[in-house]
Design a protein around this motif. Structure first.
Motif, mmCIF file in Angstrom:
data_model
loop_
_atom_site.group_PDB
_atom_site.id
_atom_site.type_symbol
_atom_site.label_atom_id
_atom_site.label_comp_id
_atom_site.label_asym_id
_atom_site.label_seq_id
_atom_site.Cartn_x
_atom_site.Cartn_y
_atom_site.Cartn_z
ATOM 1 N N SER A 127 0.850 -1.192 0.000
ATOM 2 C CA SER A 127 0.000 0.000 0.000
ATOM 3 C C SER A 127 0.883 1.239 0.000
ATOM 4 N N THR A 162 -0.760 9.677 6.576
ATOM 5 C CA THR A 162 0.632 10.032 6.843
ATOM 6 C C THR A 162 0.727 10.795 8.157
ATOM 7 N N ASP A 233 6.392 12.475 -1.285
ATOM 8 C CA ASP A 233 5.195 11.732 -1.666
ATOM 9 C C ASP A 233 4.632 12.436 -2.891
#
Ligand SMILES: *Cc1c(COP(=O)(O)O)cnc(C)c1O
Length: 472
Positions: A127, A162, A233
């Protein structure tokens, strides 16, 4: 890559190592002399799976094989010993490696490294959250004593999961300090949060859902001047629009679940890193090939591996990522422009709108890859992705009404789909972090996050029109 403990190499093992060296040299040549000369779309379509691979190993199958097998058998003990010491290419056990995830990893490594002078490699994960864990964990290892202080610096505008991983799992449970950067465009704020105990810098861009952005090159330079890596990210942009490693980042994490696998069949992730990255951690193997090091050592022991079926499903979606990101970005631009002038809409956040505070900065970094080689465009073209958000006038109640009225757009905590999807972050993705966390991240209660898909934009506008009209 070698296992940490050195092993004795028998003659039989050496024979296997020699045979495989030939194969590895050929593959390296294929990558350097053939694959790296291709345009982005060709890499996305073929990756490393070649006609030769198909004919020699996979009965000519034109699609990469799905290897649903727990483990690999060996001819004899020499081959097994060489394989398990990572002296020859192997997949031994599917938690460690698998031929299907291998092709997935190579495609992502090559796409994220497209245009980069150095070399990249990739570690697949189950994931996006597992990718983040995989990427940050090695930098948090104890160097001298278990009581040493450790911290890292991260953008406060980030995905809700996150925020949880950093603030609860790392900070509250393990005492590793996360220093949140509130204004990521302010280089001084990054700089003043770094000290001798800092292990890495982490930034999400564009951030989900606030579309936070920062100057990658400047933040990477700052990180490197302190001997630290920059982890990005880049889920919202995908490599079709932005490749942070080309701008100095050391590691990219992807929730492949999202736009890269826009069909929405399931969950998957990836860590892509440049070889020879910058870090103050004393571990040569980690520096030299971060992705393979975490794949073969750390993740072998933690086990957040990707399923081979999921790998091939995602790989199949990635083949058309460039044209899909172009289409969905253009659709979003049209929808954002419509909402921007709507009397019931308080504000619209989309990087493609000229009035967005980060429009100029994002325009320096977000380009449709290879537009200059595209017969239709023939020149560089900015594209801003398909994530946007808007705030509805009248507060949380009015917002929920508009949201509930949607007919074509799906109400789901999802994004990156070929189907348009909307959510209210305050009651979904960012619900866990409470009022304080939401205010830190800038998530108001009247915000609707909208991710425009591949439908004709007029039909999405018509749905929004009726939803806003019926809200009273
Ligand atoms: C969804 C998302 C993640 C987490 O990915 P999963 O695949 O859901 O685990 C991380 N970062 C961003 C920006 C995301 O949108």
């Amino acid at each position: 890559m070698s296992a940490k403990d050195e092993v004795n190499i028998t003659r039989g093992m050496q024979n296997y190592i020699d045979t495989n060296a030939e194969y590895l040299a050929k593959r390296q040549e294929y990558i350097e002399k053939t694959v790296k000369n291709w345009k982005f779309d060709t890499i996305a379509v073929h990756g490393l799976y070649s006609v030769t691979d198909a004919l020699e190993d996979y009965q000519g199958a034109i699609i990469e094989p799905i290897f649903m097998s727990s483990s690999q058998a060996y001819r004899d003990s020499d081959e097994m010993a060489a394989a398990l010491a990572y002296k020859i290419p192997t997949w031994c056990y599917s938690r460690i490696a698998n031929p299907s995830t291998y092709y997935y990893e190579w495609t992502l490594a090559l796409l994220e490294g497209y245009g980069f002078e150095g070399t990249t490699s990739c570690c697949s994960t189950s994931s996006g959250m597992a990718a983040i864990m995989t990427a940050v964990q090695p930098f948090l290892q104890v160097q001298n004593s278990v009581t040493e202080e450790r911290n890292f610096v991260a953008t406060a505008q980030c995905y809700g999961g996150t925020f949880q991983q950093f603030s609860v799992r790392l900070m509250q449970e393990r005492g590793i300090e996360c220093r949140w950067v509130k204004d990521a465009t302010n280089l001084d704020e990054w700089a003043e949060k770094i000290d001798n105990n800092t292990r890495f810098l982490y930034g999400e861009l564009p951030s989900n859902p606030q579309l936070g952005f920062f100057d990658i090159e400047k933040v990477a330079d700052l990180a490197h001047s302190h001997n630290l890596p920059l982890i990005c990210d880049s889920t919202v942009a995908t490599p079709a629009l932005l490749r942070p490693i080309c701008h100095g980042a050391d590691i990219v994490v992807q929730s492949v679940t999202k736009s890269l696998a826009s069909s929405g069949f399931g969950i998957c992730g990836a860590v892509i890193a440049r070889k020879n990255l910058v870090t103050n951690i004393d571990d040569e193997q980690l520096k030299e090939d971060f992705s393979l090091s975490v794949k073969y050592l750390q993740n072998r022991d933690f086990g957040p591996n990707l399923h081979p079926v999921q790998a091939i499903m995602a790989l199949n979606d990635m083949r058309t990522i460039r044209s899909k990101m172009d289409l969905m970005s253009r659709n979003t631009e049209k929808v954002a422009a419509y909402l921007d002038t709507h009397p019931k809409v308080e504000s619209v956040d989309y990087l493609g709108l000229k009035n967005h505070p980060h429009h100029e900065l994002a325009s320096r970094y977000m380009w449709l890859v290879d537009a200059e080689h595209d017969d239709f465009y023939r020149k560089p073209v900015n594209r801003y992705g398909h994530l946007m958000s808007f705030c509805v006038k009248g507060g949380a109640t009015a917002t929920r009404k508009v949201f509930d009225n949607l007919e074509r757009i799906w109400r789901a905590t999802d994004l990156g789909r070929i189907k348009s999807v909307a959510t209210i972050p305050a009651i979904s993705t960012h619900q866990q972090q409470g009022e304080e966390g939401r205010s830190l991240a800038g998530i108001p209660a009247n915000m609707i996050r909208l991710c425009v898909g591949g439908e004709h934009p007029d039909d999405i506008i018509a749905d929004l029109e009726q939803a806003l009209k019926r809200s009273g």
